[in-house]
Design a protein around this motif. Structure first.
Motif, short mmCIF file in Angstrom:
data_model
loop_
_atom_site.label_atom_id
_atom_site.label_comp_id
_atom_site.label_asym_id
_atom_site.label_seq_id
_atom_site.Cartn_x
_atom_site.Cartn_y
_atom_site.Cartn_z
N GLN A 62 0.82 -1.21 0.00
CA GLN A 62 0.00 0.00 0.00
C GLN A 62 0.86 1.26 0.00
OE1 GLN A 62 -0.35 -2.58 2.04
NE2 GLN A 62 -2.42 -3.40 1.63
N LEU A 63 1.97 1.23 0.77
CA LEU A 63 2.86 2.38 0.81
C LEU A 63 3.54 2.58 -0.54
CD1 LEU A 63 4.29 4.65 2.30
CD2 LEU A 63 5.98 2.98 3.11
N LYS A 64 3.96 1.49 -1.16
CA LYS A 64 4.58 1.58 -2.48
C LYS A 64 3.61 2.16 -3.49
CE LYS A 64 7.96 -2.17 -2.04
NZ LYS A 64 8.41 -3.47 -2.60
N ALA A 65 2.36 1.69 -3.45
CA ALA A 65 1.36 2.18 -4.39
C ALA A 65 1.07 3.66 -4.16
CB ALA A 65 0.07 1.37 -4.27
N ALA A 66 1.04 4.08 -2.89
CA ALA A 66 0.77 5.49 -2.58
C ALA A 66 1.90 6.37 -3.08
CB ALA A 66 0.56 5.67 -1.08
N LEU A 67 3.15 5.92 -2.89
CA LEU A 67 4.29 6.71 -3.36
C LEU A 67 4.29 6.79 -4.89
CD1 LEU A 67 6.91 8.23 -2.94
CD2 LEU A 67 8.10 6.03 -2.77
N ALA A 68 4.00 5.68 -5.56
CA ALA A 68 3.96 5.69 -7.02
C ALA A 68 2.86 6.62 -7.52
CB ALA A 68 3.75 4.27 -7.55
N ASP A 69 1.71 6.59 -6.87
CA ASP A 69 0.61 7.47 -7.28
C ASP A 69 0.99 8.94 -7.10
OD1 ASP A 69 -1.02 5.37 -7.98
OD2 ASP A 69 -2.14 5.34 -6.09
N ARG A 70 1.69 9.25 -6.00
CA ARG A 70 2.09 10.64 -5.77
C ARG A 70 3.07 11.10 -6.85
NH1 ARG A 70 6.28 13.05 -3.11
NH2 ARG A 70 7.04 11.10 -2.20
N LEU A 71 4.01 10.24 -7.22
CA LEU A 71 4.98 10.61 -8.25
C LEU A 71 4.31 10.74 -9.61
CD1 LEU A 71 8.09 8.47 -7.24
CD2 LEU A 71 7.69 10.91 -6.86
N ARG A 72 3.34 9.86 -9.90
CA ARG A 72 2.63 9.97 -11.18
C ARG A 72 1.84 11.28 -11.25
NH1 ARG A 72 1.22 4.44 -10.03
NH2 ARG A 72 2.63 3.03 -11.15
N LYS A 73 1.21 11.63 -10.13
CA LYS A 73 0.46 12.90 -10.09
C LYS A 73 1.41 14.08 -10.30
CE LYS A 73 -3.17 15.55 -9.11
NZ LYS A 73 -2.57 16.86 -8.90
N GLN A 74 2.59 14.01 -9.69
CA GLN A 74 3.59 15.07 -9.87
C GLN A 74 4.02 15.15 -11.33
OE1 GLN A 74 6.91 14.69 -7.19
NE2 GLN A 74 8.06 16.36 -8.13
N ALA A 75 4.24 13.99 -11.95
CA ALA A 75 4.64 13.97 -13.36
C ALA A 75 3.53 14.51 -14.25
CB ALA A 75 5.00 12.54 -13.77
#
Length: 215
Positions: A62-75
């Motif tokens: 869940q933490l990995k998915a949340a971090l990936a989602d945050r980076l995708r949103k930033q991108a």
């Protein structure tokens, strides 16, 4: 900035003005991870970055998915604003967490509008942020506007942000063009790490000085 066509670079007129640069080069520390802001490329790249940064931790899926989602949103946000690439670092050096980023953005003037001078950008920034540090500086790549500021989130920030963020924005005019290149550096800044943020700003300034225009 786009690569010029053959017709753009070859001319029978020896007095034709030189073309704008087709690209730029910038040097960052080797620990910084580069993400090309291309929607077809960043999902795979971001997944690799997340797995690499968390491989020695006990991070949950869940933490990995949340971090990936945050980076995708930033991108996605950076790409929507003209961003072409971003660089990220998220490490623990000694006992100190170090997190910072750089987004490189190509700014286009609105249609049928002249780009104006860099001094116009400085005047506009000074008018919007009375406490901000806005100066004109001379870099190896040419004159630039340097904008240093720190922003604290609102108590009801929709993303749940609680940390202040130190920003350094550097605006440069692309030679012989109406385009502007914006280097947007940032680092989260809890009160206990403000001296580290000041040191990172010195690093950001050094990175900005490595910018070179490419023919």
């Amino acid at each position: 900035m786009t690569n010029p066509s053959h017709e753009d670079t070859v001319t029978d007129n020896p007095e034709a003005p030189p073309a704008p640069p087709s690209d730029y080069r910038i040097a960052v520390p080797e620990e910084w991870e580069r993400v090309v802001l291309d929607p077809d490329r960043w999902p795979h790249r971001i997944d690799k970055l997340v797995n690499r940064s968390l491989r020695r931790t006990k991070a949950t899926p869940q933490l990995k998915a949340a971090l990936a989602d945050r980076l995708r949103k930033q991108a996605e946000d950076a790409h929507a604003n003209g961003g072409v690439e971003m660089y990220l670092i998220d490490q623990v050096i000694g006992q100190v967490p170090v997190s910072a980023g750089l987004v490189v953005t190509v700014l286009q003037p609105p249609p049928d509008t002249a780009a104006g001078d860099l001094s116009d950008i400085a005047l506009s920034l000074r008018a919007r942020g009375a406490a901000d540090d806005v100066t004109m500086v001379e870099l190896p790549a040419g004159p630039a506007v340097r904008h240093l500021y720190r922003r604290r989130p609102e108590p009801d920030d929709p993303d749940g942000n609680k940390l202040a963020v130190t920003h350094l924005d550097v605006y440069l005019a692309v030679p012989r063009s109406d385009q502007r290149l914006l280097l947007s550096f940032s680092t989260p800044t809890p009160p206990s790490l403000e001296p580290l943020a000041d040191a990172l700003v010195t690093l950001f300034d050094s990175i900005a000085r490595t910018l070179q225009w490419m023919a």
